[in-house]
Each structure stands twice: as structure tokens, then as C-alpha cells.
Design a protein around this motif. Structure first.
Motif, PDB file in Angstrom:
ATOM      1  N   LYS A 199      40.609  33.584  33.323  1.00  0.00           N
ATOM      2  CA  LYS A 199      39.727  34.658  33.809  1.00  0.00           C
ATOM      3  C   LYS A 199      39.995  35.992  33.128  1.00  0.00           C
ATOM      4  O   LYS A 199      40.013  37.052  33.776  1.00  0.00           O
ATOM      5  N   GLU A 205      37.076  38.623  33.352  1.00  0.00           N
ATOM      6  CA  GLU A 205      36.901  39.081  34.730  1.00  0.00           C
ATOM      7  C   GLU A 205      38.051  40.026  35.122  1.00  0.00           C
ATOM      8  O   GLU A 205      37.831  41.059  35.766  1.00  0.00           O
ATOM      9  N   ALA A 206      39.255  39.673  34.713  1.00  0.00           N
ATOM     10  CA  ALA A 206      40.422  40.476  35.066  1.00  0.00           C
ATOM     11  C   ALA A 206      40.385  41.837  34.382  1.00  0.00           C
ATOM     12  O   ALA A 206      40.716  42.872  34.979  1.00  0.00           O
ATOM     13  N   ASP A 207      39.947  41.848  33.128  1.00  0.00           N
ATOM     14  CA  ASP A 207      39.824  43.103  32.388  1.00  0.00           C
ATOM     15  C   ASP A 207      38.783  44.006  33.070  1.00  0.00           C
ATOM     16  O   ASP A 207      39.031  45.201  33.291  1.00  0.00           O
ATOM     17  N   PHE A 222      37.827  43.954  36.149  1.00  0.00           N
ATOM     18  CA  PHE A 222      38.379  44.339  37.452  1.00  0.00           C
ATOM     19  C   PHE A 222      39.269  45.579  37.295  1.00  0.00           C
ATOM     20  O   PHE A 222      39.145  46.577  38.004  1.00  0.00           O
ATOM     21  N   PHE A 229      42.340  47.625  40.408  1.00  0.00           N
ATOM     22  CA  PHE A 229      43.721  47.108  40.451  1.00  0.00           C
ATOM     23  C   PHE A 229      44.562  48.013  41.343  1.00  0.00           C
ATOM     24  O   PHE A 229      44.872  49.142  40.983  1.00  0.00           O
ATOM     25  N   LEU A 274      45.873  37.190  43.095  1.00  0.00           N
ATOM     26  CA  LEU A 274      44.914  37.952  42.288  1.00  0.00           C
ATOM     27  C   LEU A 274      44.577  37.221  40.985  1.00  0.00           C
ATOM     28  O   LEU A 274      45.467  36.921  40.188  1.00  0.00           O
ATOM     29  N   MET A 275      43.311  36.935  40.783  1.00  0.00           N
ATOM     30  CA  MET A 275      42.805  36.337  39.533  1.00  0.00           C
ATOM     31  C   MET A 275      43.537  35.050  39.146  1.00  0.00           C
ATOM     32  O   MET A 275      43.834  34.823  37.971  1.00  0.00           O
TER      33      MET A 275
END
Ligand code: GLV
Length: 318
Positions: free
Chosen positions: A117, A120-122, A124, A130, A137-138
Motif C-alpha cells: 500500500k 495509499e500510505a504516501d 495518507f 499521520f 496502520l496500512m
């Protein structure tokens, strides 16, 4: 001195090599060209260097009665009517090997990006969401001990297999007719078994009559629930509309696609999905690989014009 038409500016020393012995004209502007534009540009040439975004069919060959070689600057050659070229005694060449590692790296980048992911994490984090480390998380999918299925066990498929083993995956692949020393740990299976067994299925076959639509709706639905599909080969190997339906049903964990059925168009149903990572056909896009591809395309052309065998033959000419 022969007359060489090139459909795009080439990186590295390729053009210099060609210009040292021949007259060269280089098309400028967009590289996605309609067949009539390729035909108009190539008209009268003895040799043509084309990109995968340039359809080279009978109309091009018709406008170049003296054409001796079509040197594609790509490993794939589905943009060329090879049957027609063969009929007319025109050589067709491609640029394998020099892009193998770059393309395998990109396939692997997609595997890691979709399973962990990354996009998606970037997004977020960049959205300021964050708020600190969290246990859930993720969370993505681990790869160790999972099955990597490889469709098309040629040079790039094997390079991806080596990476899979290094990541602790069990590698399966479609049968190959060529010798396969060094891959004793790979299990070979038919396409049905491979599709149904893989946690990550990665496509590395050429596009031809046998592989067009290979991943049709039934096959996509035979994939494991939550499995991942990666395509760095050619878009039409997957039925894109069926893929969208299968994604909508939540059957797959995610997809990583570098190629599309109707490039540069992308099926709208693929856009905006968190579990679909979409790239603009950059499999071989390292400076090194692109420069070597152009140089190899040039060497293929120079060899044929000198009356020699070119280094990478797709269709043998006269
Ligand atoms: C890229 O897709 C190539 O065929 O070289």
C-alpha cells in the motif's frame, strides 16, 4: 549510403552511429503516431526505426518499396505486421536483453507497491493524517512463503523469478519449451493451475493471438480471493473491462498495471482505486536501458544495411 527514417529522437549514441554511414531523418513531436503518419514519414526509406507506439503495417511497407529492415526499439513487436514483412522479405528486429533487468525491477516495484500500500500510505501522510505509529496502520500482505506465478518464462519472467526467490517466495511459471538451467526450484504448471494457485500473478508473455485476452473474466475469477495481478507485458493480455468488474466485486487484493489495452487511454473503471497502481508504460524506463535499446536498434539496422545478420532477429529478411 542508405536512407534511414527514424520515428523519434533516440537517446545515447544511436543516431550518431547511423549518421556516420547513412542519411538519417528523425521525426519530431509526439511519438504516438497514426499508421498514415508513420507511412508518410517512412516513405521511400531503406530502413525504418520504430517505437512500440508506431503501427507498422502493409501501408507503411507499400510506401517504402526499397525497405530492407524495420528495427523496432522495443522488446515487443506487436505493433508490426510481421507476417507482411516476412512476405516482402523485410527484416524485423527488436531490442531484448538490454531492458530485462529494468523491466523486472519495475514489475517488482509494482509488486511491493500494491502489496504494501505504498501509494495509499504516501497520500495518507501527505494529507497530514499521520498521527503516530499504530499497530494496524496500512497493514499490507507479506510475500515470504507465498506463491509468485509467472506467465511467460522468457528473459524478463526469469529475472522476476530470481527476485521472487530472493524475497522468499515460491515461484511457479507456465511451461516453456526452452532449456531452463538454474531454475530447479520453479514449479511449472498450465495456465489454469498457475492462475488458481498464485498469490501474486505477474505477466511477462508477448502479445500475440494466443495471449490476447488470456486473462479473461473466468480466469480472473479463478484467481485466489485477495490475490494480486501485475502486468508489465502488454495491456490486451488482460480483458480490461472484466478486470474492472472483478475489482468492483472486491475479488482481488489489488493490481499493478504498467500497460493498458488502448494506450494511452486507461479504462475509467481502473482510475481512482486505492488498490490499483497505474503507471504510464515505464517498464524499461531507465536512462541506461533506453540508451542501450536505441543503440541495439541502430546496430540491427546497420548490420542489415551492410549485408550482415542483425544481432536480434524477429523476422528473417532477404
Ligand atoms: C516495452 O514494452 C518493450 O516491449 O520494449
Amino acid at each position: 549510403m542508405s536512407n534511414i527514417a527514424v520515428t523519434a529522437q533516440l537517446p545515447g549514441p544511436a543516431l550518431e552511429l547511423l549518421r556516420a554511414c547513412h542519411e538519417v531523418r528523425v521525426h519530431s513531436g509526439p511519438t504516438m503516431l497514426e499508421p498514415e503518419v508513420v507511412a508518410g514519414w517512412a516513405a521511400g526509406a531503406d530502413a525504418l526505426i520504430s517505437l512500440l507506439a508506431n503501427p507498422v503495417g502493409a501501408e507503411v511497407m507499400e510506401r517504402c518499396p526499397a525497405l530492407r529492415i524495420i528495427g523496432n526499439c522495443a522488446a515487443g513487436f506487436d505493433n508490426i505486421d510481421c507476417v507482411e514483412a516476412g512476405r516482402r522479405g523485410i527484416w524485423v528486429t527488436n531490442t531484448p536483453d538490454v531492458l530485462t533487468e529494468a523491466t523486472a525491477d519495475l514489475a517488482w516495484a509494482l509488486i511491493l507497491t500494491v502489496t504494501r500500500k505504498i501509494i495509499e500510505a504516501d497520500a495518507f501522510l501527505q494529507a497530514g493524517r499521520f498521527k503516530g505509529w499504530e499497530l494496524d496502520l496500512m497493514t499490507g500482505s507479506g510475500l515470504q512463503g507465498r506463491i509468485l506465478g509467472i506467465v511467460g518464462f522468457g528473459r524478463i519472467g526469469r529475472a522476476v523469478a530470481r527476485r521472487g526467490s530472493a524475497f522468499g517466495m515460491k515461484v511457479m511459471a507456465t511451461h516453456t519449451s526452452k532449456a531452463i538451467n538454474g531454475f530447479e526450484d520453479v514449479t511449472f504448471a498450465d495456465i489454469e493451475t498457475l492462475v488458481a494457485s498464485s498469490d501474486v500473478l505477474s505477466l511477462h508473455c508477448p502479445l500475440n493471438d494466443e495471449t490476447r485476452g488470456l486473462l479473461h473474466e473466468n480466469r480472473l475469477r479463478q484467481m485466489r480471493r485477495g490475490a494480486f495481478l501485475i502486468n508489465t507485458a502488454r495491456g490486451p493480455v488482460i480483458d480490461e473491462a472484466a478486470l474492472v468488474r472483478v475489482l468492483e466485486d472486491g475479488h482481488l487484493g489489488g493490481v499493478g498495471l504498467d500497460v493498458f489495452a488502448q494506450e494511452p487511454a486507461v479504462h475509467p473503471g481502473l482510475l481512482g482505486r486505492e488498490n490499483a497502481v497505474l503507471l504510464p508504460h515505464i517498464g524499461s524506463a531507465t536512462r541506461e536501458a533506453r540508451s542501450e535499446m536505441a543503440e541495439l536498434a541502430a546496430r540491427n539496422v546497420l548490420a542489415v544495411l551492410a549485408g550482415d545478420e542483425p544481432p536480434s532477429i524477429v523476422v528473417r529478411g532477404r
